[in-house]
Structure formats: structure tokens, C-alpha cells
Design a protein around this motif. Structure first.
Motif, PDB file in Angstrom:
ATOM      1  N   GLU A 202      28.137  75.660 104.860  1.00 51.91           N
ATOM      2  CA  GLU A 202      27.422  76.979 104.752  1.00 51.91           C
ATOM      3  C   GLU A 202      27.113  77.597 103.621  1.00 51.91           C
ATOM      4  N   ASN A 203      26.513  78.509 102.690  1.00 50.13           N
ATOM      5  CA  ASN A 203      26.656  79.810 102.446  1.00 50.13           C
ATOM      6  C   ASN A 203      28.213  79.426 101.351  1.00 50.13           C
ATOM      7  N   ASN A 204      28.319  78.396 100.835  1.00 47.38           N
ATOM      8  CA  ASN A 204      29.266  77.956  99.555  1.00 47.38           C
ATOM      9  C   ASN A 204      28.216  78.074  98.627  1.00 47.38           C
ATOM     10  N   SER A 205      29.289  77.418  96.969  1.00 47.53           N
ATOM     11  CA  SER A 205      29.151  78.135  96.217  1.00 47.53           C
ATOM     12  C   SER A 205      30.092  77.766  94.957  1.00 47.53           C
ATOM     13  N   ALA A 206      30.271  76.673  94.256  1.00 44.66           N
ATOM     14  CA  ALA A 206      29.825  75.206  93.368  1.00 44.66           C
ATOM     15  C   ALA A 206      29.905  76.186  91.936  1.00 44.66           C
ATOM     16  N   VAL A 207      30.402  76.366  90.669  1.00 46.05           N
ATOM     17  CA  VAL A 207      29.969  76.947  89.920  1.00 46.05           C
ATOM     18  C   VAL A 207      30.692  76.015  87.927  1.00 46.05           C
ATOM     19  N   CYS A 208      30.265  75.493  87.459  1.00 40.58           N
ATOM     20  CA  CYS A 208      31.051  74.929  86.226  1.00 40.58           C
ATOM     21  C   CYS A 208      30.783  75.172  85.473  1.00 40.58           C
ATOM     22  N   VAL A 209      31.906  75.832  84.453  1.00 44.71           N
ATOM     23  CA  VAL A 209      31.895  76.237  82.893  1.00 44.71           C
ATOM     24  C   VAL A 209      32.607  75.939  82.480  1.00 44.71           C
ATOM     25  N   PRO A 210      32.526  75.889  80.936  1.00 48.71           N
ATOM     26  CA  PRO A 210      33.454  75.390  79.414  1.00 48.71           C
ATOM     27  C   PRO A 210      33.847  75.801  79.303  1.00 48.71           C
ATOM     28  N   SER A 211      35.460  75.247  78.684  1.00 47.69           N
ATOM     29  CA  SER A 211      36.063  75.704  78.098  1.00 47.69           C
ATOM     30  C   SER A 211      35.583  75.874  76.746  1.00 47.69           C
ATOM     31  N   VAL A 232      23.600  71.391 106.897  1.00 48.47           N
ATOM     32  CA  VAL A 232      23.657  72.232 105.506  1.00 48.47           C
ATOM     33  C   VAL A 232      22.959  73.358 104.990  1.00 48.47           C
ATOM     34  N   ARG A 233      23.182  73.932 104.946  1.00 51.90           N
ATOM     35  CA  ARG A 233      22.295  75.227 104.267  1.00 51.90           C
ATOM     36  C   ARG A 233      23.355  76.072 103.706  1.00 51.90           C
ATOM     37  N   GLY A 234      21.496  76.565 102.618  1.00 50.79           N
ATOM     38  CA  GLY A 234      22.305  77.999 101.786  1.00 50.79           C
ATOM     39  C   GLY A 234      23.458  77.801 100.814  1.00 50.79           C
ATOM     40  N   ASN A 235      24.158  76.164 100.539  1.00 48.56           N
ATOM     41  CA  ASN A 235      24.968  75.787  99.550  1.00 48.56           C
ATOM     42  C   ASN A 235      23.894  76.179  97.992  1.00 48.56           C
ATOM     43  N   ILE A 236      24.734  76.273  97.156  1.00 44.10           N
ATOM     44  CA  ILE A 236      24.835  76.776  96.058  1.00 44.10           C
ATOM     45  C   ILE A 236      25.284  75.924  94.577  1.00 44.10           C
ATOM     46  N   ALA A 237      24.795  75.374  93.713  1.00 43.78           N
ATOM     47  CA  ALA A 237      26.041  74.516  92.546  1.00 43.78           C
ATOM     48  C   ALA A 237      25.050  75.165  91.500  1.00 43.78           C
ATOM     49  N   SER A 238      26.144  74.895  90.200  1.00 46.28           N
ATOM     50  CA  SER A 238      25.885  75.574  88.607  1.00 46.28           C
ATOM     51  C   SER A 238      26.094  74.759  87.535  1.00 46.28           C
ATOM     52  N   ASN A 239      25.663  74.174  87.243  1.00 48.61           N
ATOM     53  CA  ASN A 239      26.100  73.776  86.368  1.00 48.61           C
ATOM     54  C   ASN A 239      26.343  72.110  86.350  1.00 48.61           C
ATOM     55  N   TYR A 240      25.672  71.341  87.394  1.00 47.01           N
ATOM     56  CA  TYR A 240      26.263  70.399  87.890  1.00 47.01           C
ATOM     57  C   TYR A 240      25.083  69.261  87.388  1.00 47.01           C
ATOM     58  N   ARG A 241      25.538  68.156  86.983  1.00 39.08           N
ATOM     59  CA  ARG A 241      24.746  67.216  86.878  1.00 39.08           C
ATOM     60  C   ARG A 241      23.618  66.650  87.807  1.00 39.08           C
ATOM     61  N   ASP A 242      23.878  66.856  89.381  1.00 35.71           N
ATOM     62  CA  ASP A 242      22.708  65.909  90.254  1.00 35.71           C
ATOM     63  C   ASP A 242      23.075  67.356  91.168  1.00 35.71           C
ATOM     64  N   TRP A 243      22.136  67.519  92.229  1.00 33.39           N
ATOM     65  CA  TRP A 243      22.590  68.206  93.662  1.00 33.39           C
ATOM     66  C   TRP A 243      23.028  69.575  93.746  1.00 33.39           C
TER      67      TRP A 243
END
Length: 244
Positions: A202-211, A232-243
Motif C-alpha cells: 500500500e501507498n508505495n511509489s516507483a520512479v524511473c529516471v534517465p541518466s 494491494v492499493r494506492g501504489n504509483i509507478a512513473s516511467n515504467y512500460r507496464d503497470w
């Protein structure tokens, strides 16, 4: 004689209770330097053993704790409490290993408020079907991972996978993952890969950034979760291909 023994036992019990009140946790800085230069993994393991034996938390104060990959292993009954800017980090990671594993078969492990950082592994270049994991646990019972920060280059950062058995119950709550990509190649990798029988994610974040100079930097998933029961709820992912 019975009265004397009773008084003695009572004094010993009182002294133990006073000791717990005065020292509600083991301070890792009593063992480790946390200066980012000296290796701290052996000292952290020694402090962990003391905390477990006393039944009190192991507290990481502000500092940079340099550890060799795989040398800090979280054991049963440990409760890790981190202060802001308590950073455990590694250098010279090989192509495939685990930086901070949980002991196989561990029970009642709690880790909260720390930063786990592999970003200083400048030589790290992921290859297909290989990677480096910050946290790995398998075959556990009751593992709680809350309010931690994860940093690294193109790796699966939080891996709960049944290499040696399905995990029983897990709580993964309020964590932040940042992966900085260093290669223009699609890479099969997730920020959080969780296989467990039951739990709360719950309430986790994932961020993918480039060099700088990296264009094709998106990885597979922010969250890959296989859990027959649980929430499973409240999770946020940014700049991933799926999910995302």
C-alpha cells in the motif's frame, strides 16, 4: 531464606526494567562509524545481535553506513528503526547479487525509516536476465518493510521471491523507489517484485529516471505482485512500460 531470595529476584527484575526504560533501543552508532568511509557491515551485524538478544529495536541514526553486498543479513526478531538521512549503501557490486538480504526462514522482521542505496555502484551495468537487488527475502513469516527509500541503477530494488519458499505474510507500505537508468536497452526489471501468500502492499511509489544521454530508459514494471490473499492499493509507478 525464601524472603531473601524473593527480594533479590525482585531487585534483579526491577534493574532489568529500569535498563529497558533508559535504553529503549540499541544505537548502531555505538558500534558502527557511519562516516561513509569505513566498512560498517560487521559492526551492524554485532549491533543487530545485541538488539535481538535484548528484545529492543536497532536504531540507525543519521549517517552513511558503508556495507559490502550480502554482509548485512537481517535476522529473525530484528526491528530496524531509521532516522531521516540514515543511509545504508554499497560499492563495487558484482553483476548479480543481493545487497541486503533477509535471512532465509526468518520470522518477525521489521525494517522502517531507512535509505538503501546502490547508486554509488558506478561500474554496475545490468545485462539480460541478470541484475542486482537491494532487498531480498524468501521463505519468511511476518516481514514488515515500511517508509524506506530505495535508490539504485537499473535493478530490481525490492525482491520478495520464492527461491527458497513462498513468503507467508508481508507488509510493504509507504516506501519510495527511484531507479536511475544508465543504458539504452530494454531491461526486464521491476522496482517491486513481490511473491507472498498474504499481506498488504500500500501507498508505495516507483520512479524511473534517465541518466544524461539515455533515451530508452523505461523498464518493465514498477510493481509485479503475486499474492493469493491480501490487499494491494494506492501504489504509483512513473516511467515504467507496464503497470504504471
Amino acid at each position: 531464606f525464601p524472603v531473601t531470595i524473593a527480594i533479590k529476584n525482585d531487585i534483579q527484575g526491577l534493574a532489568k526494567r529500569i535498563s529497558i526504560i533508559e535504553n529503549p533501543y540499541v544505537n548502531v552508532r555505538d558500534y558502527a562509524k557511519g562516516d561513509g568511509v569505513n566498512l560498517d557491515d560487521d559492526a551492524i551485524m554485532a549491533a543487530q545481535d545485541v538488539a535481538i538478544s535484548k528484545g529492543i529495536p536497532l536504531r540507525f541514526l543519521k549517517g552513511n553506513y558503508l556495507c559490502r553486498p550480502g554482509k548485512v543479513v537481517f535476522k529473525s526478531k530484528v526491528r530496524i528503526m531509521g532516522e531521516p538521512d540514515a543511509r545504508l549503501f554499497t560499492r563495487s557490486t558484482s553483476i548479480y547479487n543481493i545487497a541486503f538480504p533477509v535471512e532465509s526462514g526468518a520470522t518477525d522482521v521489521s525494517i522502517e525509516g531507512c535509505m538503501f542505496d546502490q547508486s554509488e555502484d558506478a561500474i554496475l551495468t545490468p545485462v539480460k536476465d541478470k541484475g542486482c537487488h537491494l532487498i531480498h527475502a524468501g521463505n519468511f513469516k511476518n516481514f514488515k518493510f515500511r517508509n524506506n527509500n530505495l535508490k539504485g541503477y537499473g535493478i530490481t530494488q525490492f525482491l520478495i521471491q520464492p527461491w527458497d519458499g513462498w513468503g507467508d505474510y508481508i507488509e510493504v507500505v509507504g516506501n519510495k523507489s527511484v531507479i536511475t537508468r544508465r543504458m539504452n536497452t530494454y531491461y526486464d526489471c521491476s522496482a517491486y517484485n513481490i511473491d507472498a501468500l498474504d499481506g498488504l502492499v500500500e501507498n508505495n511509489s516507483a520512479v524511473c529516471v534517465p541518466s544524461p544521454g539515455i533515451n530508452d530508459y523505461k523498464m518493465e514494471t514498477g510493481f509485479e505482485i503475486h499474492m493469493p490473499k491480501g490487499i494491494v492499493r494506492g501504489n504509483i509507478a512513473s516511467n515504467y512500460r507496464d503497470w504504471e
